[in-house]
Write a protein that holds these residues in place. Sequence first.
Motif, PDB file in Angstrom:
ATOM      1  N   SER A 244       0.894  -1.493  -0.053  1.00 38.62           N
ATOM      2  CA  SER A 244      -0.071   0.503  -0.187  1.00 38.62           C
ATOM      3  C   SER A 244       1.077   1.668   0.225  1.00 38.62           C
ATOM      4  O   SER A 244       2.372   1.448   0.200  1.00 38.62           O
ATOM      5  N   LYS A 245       0.455   2.722  -0.378  1.00 35.33           N
ATOM      6  CA  LYS A 245       0.451   3.643  -0.723  1.00 35.33           C
ATOM      7  C   LYS A 245       1.798   3.681   1.448  1.00 35.33           C
ATOM      8  O   LYS A 245       0.769   3.886   2.020  1.00 35.33           O
ATOM      9  N   LEU A 246       2.677   4.505   1.021  1.00 34.11           N
ATOM     10  CA  LEU A 246       3.552   4.763   2.465  1.00 34.11           C
ATOM     11  C   LEU A 246       2.607   6.504   2.907  1.00 34.11           C
ATOM     12  O   LEU A 246       2.840   7.294   2.179  1.00 34.11           O
ATOM     13  N   LEU A 247       1.806   6.394   4.134  1.00 35.52           N
ATOM     14  CA  LEU A 247       1.367   8.078   4.346  1.00 35.52           C
ATOM     15  C   LEU A 247       2.243   8.437   4.829  1.00 35.52           C
ATOM     16  O   LEU A 247       1.755  10.179   4.510  1.00 35.52           O
TER      17      LEU A 247
ATOM     18  N   HIS B 129      -9.439 -11.502  15.040  1.00 38.13           N
ATOM     19  CA  HIS B 129      -9.856 -12.318  15.579  1.00 38.13           C
ATOM     20  C   HIS B 129      -9.671 -14.295  15.599  1.00 38.13           C
ATOM     21  O   HIS B 129     -10.624 -15.339  15.509  1.00 38.13           O
ATOM     22  N   ALA B 130      -8.768 -13.958  13.956  1.00 39.78           N
ATOM     23  CA  ALA B 130      -8.724 -15.071  13.162  1.00 39.78           C
ATOM     24  C   ALA B 130      -6.836 -15.241  13.108  1.00 39.78           C
ATOM     25  O   ALA B 130      -6.917 -17.039  12.066  1.00 39.78           O
ATOM     26  N   GLY B 131      -6.871 -14.812  13.283  1.00 38.31           N
ATOM     27  CA  GLY B 131      -4.911 -14.485  13.292  1.00 38.31           C
ATOM     28  C   GLY B 131      -4.655 -13.565  13.789  1.00 38.31           C
ATOM     29  O   GLY B 131      -4.882 -12.437  14.258  1.00 38.31           O
ATOM     30  N   TRP B 132      -3.646 -12.866  12.553  1.00 36.37           N
ATOM     31  CA  TRP B 132      -2.839 -11.598  12.743  1.00 36.37           C
ATOM     32  C   TRP B 132      -2.729 -10.460  11.889  1.00 36.37           C
ATOM     33  O   TRP B 132      -2.058 -11.396  10.641  1.00 36.37           O
ATOM     34  N   GLN B 133      -1.661  -9.027  11.645  1.00 34.27           N
ATOM     35  CA  GLN B 133      -1.817  -8.728  10.509  1.00 34.27           C
ATOM     36  C   GLN B 133      -0.607  -8.447  10.460  1.00 34.27           C
ATOM     37  O   GLN B 133      -0.408  -8.200  11.948  1.00 34.27           O
ATOM     38  N   TRP B 134       0.220  -7.532   9.447  1.00 34.92           N
ATOM     39  CA  TRP B 134       1.986  -7.683  10.156  1.00 34.92           C
ATOM     40  C   TRP B 134       1.975  -5.981   8.391  1.00 34.92           C
ATOM     41  O   TRP B 134       0.925  -5.855   7.769  1.00 34.92           O
ATOM     42  N   ARG B 135       2.316  -4.852   9.291  1.00 33.07           N
ATOM     43  CA  ARG B 135       2.811  -4.010   8.255  1.00 33.07           C
ATOM     44  C   ARG B 135       3.913  -3.191   8.725  1.00 33.07           C
ATOM     45  O   ARG B 135       4.839  -3.303   9.769  1.00 33.07           O
ATOM     46  N   ILE B 136       4.983  -3.098   7.400  1.00 28.64           N
ATOM     47  CA  ILE B 136       6.130  -3.779   7.336  1.00 28.64           C
ATOM     48  C   ILE B 136       6.691  -2.513   6.611  1.00 28.64           C
ATOM     49  O   ILE B 136       6.285  -2.214   4.818  1.00 28.64           O
ATOM     50  N   PRO B 137       7.035  -1.057   7.101  1.00 27.52           N
ATOM     51  CA  PRO B 137       7.341  -0.019   6.097  1.00 27.52           C
ATOM     52  C   PRO B 137       8.997   0.061   5.574  1.00 27.52           C
ATOM     53  O   PRO B 137       9.450   0.350   6.365  1.00 27.52           O
ATOM     54  N   LEU B 138       8.831   0.075   4.216  1.00 27.59           N
ATOM     55  CA  LEU B 138      10.188   1.053   3.551  1.00 27.59           C
ATOM     56  C   LEU B 138      10.314   1.962   3.053  1.00 27.59           C
ATOM     57  O   LEU B 138       9.180   2.524   3.119  1.00 27.59           O
TER      58      LEU B 138
ATOM     59  N   HIS C 213       9.684   3.302   0.208  1.00 28.60           N
ATOM     60  CA  HIS C 213       8.731   3.571  -0.965  1.00 28.60           C
ATOM     61  C   HIS C 213       7.477   3.198  -0.620  1.00 28.60           C
ATOM     62  O   HIS C 213       5.676   3.462  -2.090  1.00 28.60           O
ATOM     63  N   ARG C 214       6.697   2.188  -0.091  1.00 29.01           N
ATOM     64  CA  ARG C 214       5.416   1.784   0.545  1.00 29.01           C
ATOM     65  C   ARG C 214       5.324   1.271   2.087  1.00 29.01           C
ATOM     66  O   ARG C 214       6.596   1.225   2.016  1.00 29.01           O
TER      67      ARG C 214
ATOM     68  N   SER D 271      -9.823  -3.064   4.123  1.00 31.98           N
ATOM     69  CA  SER D 271     -10.520  -2.294   4.702  1.00 31.98           C
ATOM     70  C   SER D 271      -9.020  -1.748   6.497  1.00 31.98           C
ATOM     71  O   SER D 271      -9.695  -0.630   6.791  1.00 31.98           O
ATOM     72  N   ALA D 272      -7.940  -2.821   6.454  1.00 29.52           N
ATOM     73  CA  ALA D 272      -7.086  -2.361   8.034  1.00 29.52           C
ATOM     74  C   ALA D 272      -5.993  -1.589   7.595  1.00 29.52           C
ATOM     75  O   ALA D 272      -5.698  -0.812   8.525  1.00 29.52           O
ATOM     76  N   ILE D 273      -5.597  -1.651   6.339  1.00 33.73           N
ATOM     77  CA  ILE D 273      -4.353  -0.982   5.725  1.00 33.73           C
ATOM     78  C   ILE D 273      -4.585   0.291   5.580  1.00 33.73           C
ATOM     79  O   ILE D 273      -5.528   0.619   6.046  1.00 33.73           O
ATOM     80  N   GLU D 274      -3.583   1.092   6.135  1.00 33.99           N
ATOM     81  CA  GLU D 274      -3.857   2.674   6.382  1.00 33.99           C
ATOM     82  C   GLU D 274      -3.776   3.505   4.870  1.00 33.99           C
ATOM     83  O   GLU D 274      -4.108   4.433   4.828  1.00 33.99           O
ATOM     84  N   GLY D 275      -2.666   3.011   3.566  1.00 35.61           N
ATOM     85  CA  GLY D 275      -3.351   3.603   2.299  1.00 35.61           C
ATOM     86  C   GLY D 275      -3.894   3.151   1.825  1.00 35.61           C
ATOM     87  O   GLY D 275      -4.283   1.659   1.285  1.00 35.61           O
ATOM     88  N   ASP D 276      -3.357   3.929   0.158  1.00 30.07           N
ATOM     89  CA  ASP D 276      -4.354   2.555  -0.818  1.00 30.07           C
ATOM     90  C   ASP D 276      -3.749   1.351  -1.550  1.00 30.07           C
ATOM     91  O   ASP D 276      -2.577   1.554  -1.014  1.00 30.07           O
ATOM     92  N   ALA D 277      -4.537   0.701  -1.850  1.00 29.56           N
ATOM     93  CA  ALA D 277      -4.030  -0.271  -2.501  1.00 29.56           C
ATOM     94  C   ALA D 277      -3.150  -0.640  -3.327  1.00 29.56           C
ATOM     95  O   ALA D 277      -3.421   0.298  -4.098  1.00 29.56           O
TER      96      ALA D 277
END
Length: 499
Positions: free
Chosen positions: A249-252, A265-274, A276-277, A300-306
């Motif tokens: 996704s876009k880096l904001l 509720h059934a797993g987990w989400q990673w968020r890794i900042p590079l 450029h994205r 629905s959970a990501i912060e920028g546009d896919a």
Amino acid sequence: MSDHDIQKIVIVGGGTAGWMAAAALASLLKAGINICLIESDDIGTVGVGEATIPPLIAFNTMLGINEDMFLKATMGTFKLGIEFVNWGACGERYFHPFGPHGQDFQGINFHQLYLREAQSRNMPPIQNWSMSASAAALGKFARPGPDARLPLSQLAYAFHFDAGLYAAFLRQLAEGRGVSRIEGKIVDAGLADNGDIANVRLDDGRIVEGELFIDCSGFRGLLIEDKLGTGYDDWSQWLPCDRAVAVPSKLLGPADPFTRSTAHHAGWQWRIPLQHRMGNGLVYSSSFLDSKDAISLLLSAIEGDALATPRQLSFTAGRRRRAWNRNVVSLGLSSGFVEPLESTSIHLIQSGIAKLLALFPDRRFDPLERDEYNRQMQAVFEDVRDFVILHYKATRRDDSEFWNYCRTMDVPDSLSTKLDLWKSKGRLFREGFELFGTASWVAVLLGQGIVPAETEPAAFAIDPAMTSDALEKMRTSYTRMAEHLPRHEDFIAQVCAAG
């Protein structure tokens, strides 16, 4: 070169595992060995994780890689640890930093002094006594200093980077050191009379012979499993997540110097900042969440546009029963998979390469060397397995069937013993091949609310006023040092900005 020396190594598959192996073998084996890597442009690589842990610094250094040039080439950023959200209970968060908590005192582990102090007053989270966590909280970064008297010497770090760009970077290095690349799709392998792999056959009819084969063909295990039938230990009873969906996704804003893991509720989400994205993904259990809902949840959970269409992956947590079978050594997904919760995928590749170099065979393939390699790799995999299981087991969440299962499941005896020792008096014993040290286990256990019933008796032998004063001085020193560090984005702009 003796009559028994290996002269031809064939690496099956590229990606991060294949090119890490190629670059290391070309750099660290004696001259004269022919190394070729076979990969097909038509077969994509998985690349589920783009976050690492500190030992990768040693791997890059061993290969003579300039860190700033590596970060420029891979759009990399620095990583000081992982922030965990909603793992102990919904609404809670804690930080698992690289490096130690505080300093041991008179032979007593720091966390024991912290636990003793917490019995008499309200204490901030233990991450406040970490240089890496203190810097991460302020979005700051600097490389550790050489003066052991200063808190900056305790800062430890790793990287976030684009795994595809890292593979390309290593390919350039490996080819520059003599590795040949063969473009093609492998369709079969031929066996020698003794049952070893003798060659691989490509879809255009070419046959590539070798003496030692490195299987980096992914989950399928083209040689280690399809041809040699090595077998696989399934760990899904302890690690029930078996699916992932990933999307950039876009880096904001400025890139944080840490990874974030948010439990759902059934797993987990990673968020890794590079640079450029943002890298995003959802690891989940198909028994509790279907793929359509998983994609919707992630988007629905990501912060920028896919920036692309979400990419799906299926896996079974576990390991190959023998990482080295006959004349085939498996690396990466061919050797096993432990979900990327603690960013260990690349380290397991690195560990496999290091152990292969330490036990490098000749054409006689001594079973003693092979057995020792397999013993060590089993120990590494199982230690990582137990540490990842800990995150699921050490929860108080009861808001979904998934978390009820995780909280109440039986765990391996090796982990159960560690938990019992911790719950009694906060004792942790780290041995041999174990990757994550005491500070890491303390971070997760306390971060997820598992507090020992008592404290190590030796901790009470130290004067309480002296302990309290020392702890406060330590905490203040980490905070003040962090305040004087450059911002993470400024440090990157100065030393390793891409383009």
